[in-house]
Design a protein around this motif. Structure first.
Motif, PDB file in Angstrom:
ATOM      1  N   ASN A  26       0.692  -1.296   0.123  1.00 51.68           N
ATOM      2  CA  ASN A  26       0.149  -0.292  -0.037  1.00 51.68           C
ATOM      3  C   ASN A  26       0.675   1.217   0.089  1.00 51.68           C
ATOM      4  OD1 ASN A  26      -1.546   2.355   1.482  1.00 51.68           O
ATOM      5  ND2 ASN A  26      -3.131   0.647   1.404  1.00 51.68           N
ATOM      6  N   GLU A  27       0.493   2.047  -0.798  1.00 48.90           N
ATOM      7  CA  GLU A  27       1.304   3.627  -0.891  1.00 48.90           C
ATOM      8  C   GLU A  27       1.621   3.954   0.141  1.00 48.90           C
ATOM      9  OE1 GLU A  27      -0.401   6.989  -2.947  1.00 48.90           O
ATOM     10  OE2 GLU A  27      -2.361   5.697  -3.114  1.00 48.90           O
ATOM     11  N   TYR A  28       0.887   3.529   1.671  1.00 47.72           N
ATOM     12  CA  TYR A  28       1.020   4.505   2.756  1.00 47.72           C
ATOM     13  C   TYR A  28       1.706   3.836   3.749  1.00 47.72           C
ATOM     14  CZ  TYR A  28      -2.522   7.456   0.715  1.00 47.72           C
ATOM     15  OH  TYR A  28      -3.160   8.686  -0.389  1.00 47.72           O
ATOM     16  N   ALA A  29       2.035   2.696   2.917  1.00 50.48           N
ATOM     17  CA  ALA A  29       3.009   1.964   3.921  1.00 50.48           C
ATOM     18  C   ALA A  29       4.444   1.732   4.862  1.00 50.48           C
ATOM     19  CB  ALA A  29       3.297   0.721   3.848  1.00 50.48           C
ATOM     20  N   LEU A  30       4.345   1.565   6.344  1.00 49.78           N
ATOM     21  CA  LEU A  30       5.417   2.182   6.581  1.00 49.78           C
ATOM     22  C   LEU A  30       5.922   1.599   7.312  1.00 49.78           C
ATOM     23  CD1 LEU A  30       4.729   6.144   7.288  1.00 49.78           C
ATOM     24  CD2 LEU A  30       5.925   5.628   6.017  1.00 49.78           C
ATOM     25  N   GLY A  31       7.652   1.604   7.465  1.00 53.23           N
ATOM     26  CA  GLY A  31       8.153   0.578   8.594  1.00 53.23           C
ATOM     27  C   GLY A  31       8.818  -0.403   8.131  1.00 53.23           C
ATOM     28  N   VAL A  32       9.412  -1.526   8.956  1.00 56.05           N
ATOM     29  CA  VAL A  32       9.880  -2.354   8.616  1.00 56.05           C
ATOM     30  C   VAL A  32       9.157  -3.932   8.165  1.00 56.05           C
ATOM     31  CG1 VAL A  32      11.245  -4.115   9.722  1.00 56.05           C
ATOM     32  CG2 VAL A  32      11.728  -1.695  10.131  1.00 56.05           C
ATOM     33  N   PHE A  33       9.016  -5.024   7.624  1.00 54.17           N
ATOM     34  CA  PHE A  33       8.408  -5.319   7.089  1.00 54.17           C
ATOM     35  C   PHE A  33       8.986  -6.993   7.056  1.00 54.17           C
ATOM     36  CE2 PHE A  33       6.467  -1.638   6.393  1.00 54.17           C
ATOM     37  CZ  PHE A  33       4.507  -1.724   5.972  1.00 54.17           C
ATOM     38  N   CYS A  34       8.848  -7.943   7.165  1.00 57.03           N
ATOM     39  CA  CYS A  34       9.420  -9.446   7.630  1.00 57.03           C
ATOM     40  C   CYS A  34       8.722 -10.809   6.473  1.00 57.03           C
ATOM     41  CB  CYS A  34       9.175  -9.861   8.365  1.00 57.03           C
ATOM     42  SG  CYS A  34      10.737  -8.253   9.861  1.00 57.03           S
ATOM     43  N   VAL A  35       9.408 -11.297   6.449  1.00 56.65           N
ATOM     44  CA  VAL A  35       9.237 -12.576   5.839  1.00 56.65           C
ATOM     45  C   VAL A  35       8.731 -13.570   7.034  1.00 56.65           C
ATOM     46  CG1 VAL A  35       9.435 -14.620   4.232  1.00 56.65           C
ATOM     47  CG2 VAL A  35      10.958 -12.106   3.769  1.00 56.65           C
ATOM     48  N   ASP A  36       7.501 -14.324   6.500  1.00 53.15           N
ATOM     49  CA  ASP A  36       7.161 -15.148   7.742  1.00 53.15           C
ATOM     50  C   ASP A  36       7.928 -14.237   9.368  1.00 53.15           C
ATOM     51  OD1 ASP A  36       6.545 -17.403   5.713  1.00 53.15           O
ATOM     52  OD2 ASP A  36       8.639 -17.748   5.596  1.00 53.15           O
ATOM     53  N   SER A  38       9.990 -13.803  10.361  1.00 52.03           N
ATOM     54  CA  SER A  38      11.307 -13.795  10.842  1.00 52.03           C
ATOM     55  C   SER A  38      12.693 -12.958  10.553  1.00 52.03           C
ATOM     56  CB  SER A  38      11.682 -14.641  10.839  1.00 52.03           C
ATOM     57  OG  SER A  38      11.080 -15.226  10.195  1.00 52.03           O
ATOM     58  N   SER A  39      12.254 -12.454   8.880  1.00 50.84           N
ATOM     59  CA  SER A  39      13.501 -12.277   8.106  1.00 50.84           C
ATOM     60  C   SER A  39      12.877 -10.785   7.810  1.00 50.84           C
ATOM     61  CB  SER A  39      14.030 -13.051   7.906  1.00 50.84           C
ATOM     62  OG  SER A  39      15.071 -12.570   6.453  1.00 50.84           O
ATOM     63  N   VAL A  40      13.510  -9.310   7.938  1.00 44.70           N
ATOM     64  CA  VAL A  40      13.434  -8.757   7.203  1.00 44.70           C
ATOM     65  C   VAL A  40      13.596  -8.133   5.917  1.00 44.70           C
ATOM     66  CG1 VAL A  40      14.114  -6.130   7.281  1.00 44.70           C
ATOM     67  CG2 VAL A  40      14.475  -7.203   9.575  1.00 44.70           C
ATOM     68  N   ASP A  41      12.629  -8.158   5.543  1.00 48.31           N
ATOM     69  CA  ASP A  41      12.605  -7.946   3.698  1.00 48.31           C
ATOM     70  C   ASP A  41      12.521  -6.607   3.286  1.00 48.31           C
ATOM     71  OD1 ASP A  41       9.758  -8.308   3.566  1.00 48.31           O
ATOM     72  OD2 ASP A  41       9.690  -9.499   1.702  1.00 48.31           O
ATOM     73  N   ARG A  42      11.765  -6.123   3.831  1.00 51.94           N
ATOM     74  CA  ARG A  42      11.486  -4.728   3.612  1.00 51.94           C
ATOM     75  C   ARG A  42      11.122  -3.797   4.185  1.00 51.94           C
ATOM     76  NH1 ARG A  42       8.401  -5.839  -1.949  1.00 51.94           N
ATOM     77  NH2 ARG A  42       8.044  -7.729  -1.726  1.00 51.94           N
ATOM     78  N   ILE A  43      12.029  -2.818   3.900  1.00 52.84           N
ATOM     79  CA  ILE A  43      12.147  -0.994   4.631  1.00 52.84           C
ATOM     80  C   ILE A  43      11.386  -0.372   3.975  1.00 52.84           C
ATOM     81  CG2 ILE A  43      13.751   0.354   6.564  1.00 52.84           C
ATOM     82  CD1 ILE A  43      14.818  -2.013   6.717  1.00 52.84           C
TER      83      ILE A  43
END
Length: 139
Positions: A26-36, A38-43
């Motif tokens: 989403n264009e309004y997403a902010l922060g740290v996102f992870c796979v499962d 457990s593992s950071v895959d998007r910042i």
């Protein structure tokens, strides 16, 4: 804890929950996102007032696929260690205060790269042409 716009960064919540609970696409997403979880895959830190240099330790995030820090106050150079981020497909750092030199090598996995509106001088490294065969968007 430290928050920005209701995002609980550096809180007692797990790192994978340091986001505004909006889906990452989403264009309004902010922060740290992870796979499962457990593992950071998007910042995604768009227009949040980040300042300072990019720490080389970011290259230790082996599953980082998407880094978007546009319109902040990031200074200095891109760490040469970014070449180790073999999962990185999107690197967007436009509208910051980054300076030359550009690293000779970025991950071959990059598909979308935006470094516009920074303070780079000179030319793009020639190694980027053959070194990023999956690149389809350069901003």
């Amino acid at each position: 804890s430290w928050t920005w716009s209701n995002v609980p960064y550096l809180s007692d919540r797990a790192t994978c929950n340091w986001n505004n609970e909006v889906p990452w696409d989403n264009e309004y997403a902010l922060g740290v996102f992870c796979v499962d979880d457990s593992s950071v895959d998007r910042i995604l830190m768009k227009q949040v007032g980040l300042a300072g240099t990019i720490p080389w330790e970011m290259s230790l995030l082996s599953n980082l696929a998407y880094l978007q820090w546009d319109t902040n106050s990031i200074v200095g150079t891109l760490p040469t260690e970014f070449g180790r981020l073999s999962a990185l497909t999107v690197l967007w750092l436009p509208s910051n205060k980054l300076t030359s030199p550009l690293p000779a090598y970025l991950p071959s996995s990059i598909q979308s790269l935006d470094l516009t509106t920074n303070k780079f001088t000179g030319t793009l490294p020639s190694s980027w042409g053959d070194g990023m065969p999956n690149l389809f968007w350069l901003g």
